[in-house]
Design a protein around this motif. Structure first.
Motif, short mmCIF file in Angstrom:
data_model
loop_
_atom_site.label_atom_id
_atom_site.label_comp_id
_atom_site.label_asym_id
_atom_site.label_seq_id
_atom_site.Cartn_x
_atom_site.Cartn_y
_atom_site.Cartn_z
N ASP A 45 1.02 -1.54 0.09
CA ASP A 45 0.09 0.23 -0.15
C ASP A 45 0.82 1.12 -0.07
OD1 ASP A 45 -2.13 1.98 0.27
OD2 ASP A 45 -2.36 1.53 2.38
N PHE A 46 0.93 1.88 -1.08
CA PHE A 46 1.63 3.12 -1.33
C PHE A 46 1.05 4.46 -1.09
CE2 PHE A 46 3.82 0.29 -4.44
CZ PHE A 46 4.82 -0.46 -3.80
N ASP A 47 -0.20 4.31 -1.35
CA ASP A 47 -1.00 5.56 -1.19
C ASP A 47 -2.02 5.50 0.05
OD1 ASP A 47 -2.88 3.58 -1.96
OD2 ASP A 47 -3.34 4.51 -4.06
N GLY A 48 -1.80 4.62 0.83
CA GLY A 48 -2.66 4.85 2.27
C GLY A 48 -4.02 4.69 2.17
N GLY A 94 -1.15 13.60 -6.30
CA GLY A 94 -1.51 12.36 -6.48
C GLY A 94 -0.42 11.70 -7.25
N LYS A 95 0.69 11.97 -7.14
CA LYS A 95 2.15 11.42 -7.63
C LYS A 95 3.28 10.89 -6.58
CE LYS A 95 2.45 14.30 -11.57
NZ LYS A 95 3.53 15.01 -12.60
N SER A 148 -5.77 3.96 -5.71
CA SER A 148 -6.62 5.17 -5.59
C SER A 148 -6.58 5.96 -6.91
CB SER A 148 -5.90 6.09 -4.67
OG SER A 148 -4.71 6.37 -5.24
N GLN A 149 -5.70 5.28 -7.89
CA GLN A 149 -5.84 5.80 -9.25
C GLN A 149 -6.29 5.03 -10.22
OE1 GLN A 149 -1.97 7.31 -9.89
NE2 GLN A 149 -2.35 9.08 -8.43
N LYS A 150 -7.28 3.92 -9.67
CA LYS A 150 -7.71 2.67 -10.58
C LYS A 150 -6.89 1.85 -11.34
CE LYS A 150 -12.15 4.87 -10.93
NZ LYS A 150 -12.67 6.20 -10.72
N PHE A 151 -5.61 1.67 -10.76
CA PHE A 151 -4.36 0.93 -11.11
C PHE A 151 -3.87 1.66 -12.70
CE2 PHE A 151 -6.45 -1.80 -8.03
CZ PHE A 151 -5.25 -2.18 -7.10
N LYS A 152 -4.13 2.60 -12.88
CA LYS A 152 -3.45 3.49 -14.25
C LYS A 152 -2.29 3.23 -14.06
CE LYS A 152 -2.83 7.83 -16.20
NZ LYS A 152 -3.04 9.44 -16.02
#
Length: 190
Positions: free
Chosen positions: A26-29, A99-100, A51-55
């Motif tokens: 989990d990188f984005d918490g 978001g990066k 959190s970015q729908k696996f883009k």
């Protein structure tokens, strides 16, 4: 008996030095596992966040020689590039506001030539702008390797992100090398 064990280690190094080619954490918490990996189609390093729908977010800016591995860090991941006598590490952390994945630190090591002149390691923390170098030089008069006292300096580099690293790593190497050479010149008089 010693030589048989040593030969076994030489023949099977991957058993003792295995590292991750793909990392899932989990990188984005958001408590959902994300991933970072080497895309076999184009050789790019890619991360995908839940959190970015696996883009797919990719970076083609990592050196293409040597081996690439991934390690989890406290708040993100590390991309490790190991070459024959040198290696590099890039550390990234997710910045929720934009978001990066931001580059927050870099490390490098070198063994130098056969006499190990210029061998050592360094790191820079891009959040505190702290540089630390642990380097050596070969003294031709004494014919031995000399450890340079730890170099601690402020190193300010521009903000960089996974998908656009720019020239931040080459700037780090240039500054790192100049710090080393200045210390070597100060300490070593031929």
């Amino acid at each position: 008996m010693f030589s048989k064990k040593f030969l076994l280690l030489l023949n099977f190094p991957s058993l003792f030095f295995a590292q991750e080619k793909m990392l899932s954490a989990d990188f984005d918490g958001d408590h959902i596992k994300d991933k970072v990996y080497l895309d076999s189609n184009n050789g790019a390093v890619v991360y995908q966040l839940s959190s970015q729908k696996f883009k797919k977010i990719s970076s083609n800016q990592f050196e293409d020689s040597g081996e690439i591995f991934f390690d989890q860090s406290k708040n993100g991941f590390k991309v490790k590039l190991n070459q024959m006598r040198a290696g590099y590490v890039y550390q990234f952390r997710y910045e929720k506001e934009i978001g990066k994945m931001r580059l927050i630190g870099m490390e490098r090591y070198e063994f130098g030539p056969a006499n190990n002149d210029g061998s050592g390691e360094s790191s820079v923390n891009l959040l505190t702008n702290t540089y630390i170098g642990e380097w050596n030089y070969f003294d031709n008069k004494k014919t031995k390797l000399i450890k340079i006292p730890t170099i601690k300096k402020k190193m300010v580099l521009p903000k960089a992100y996974f998908d656009n690293l720019g020239n931040v790593f080459s700037t780090y190497i240039d500054k790192d090398t100049s710090y080393y050479l200045a210390e070597k010149k100060r300490l070593y008089k031929e």
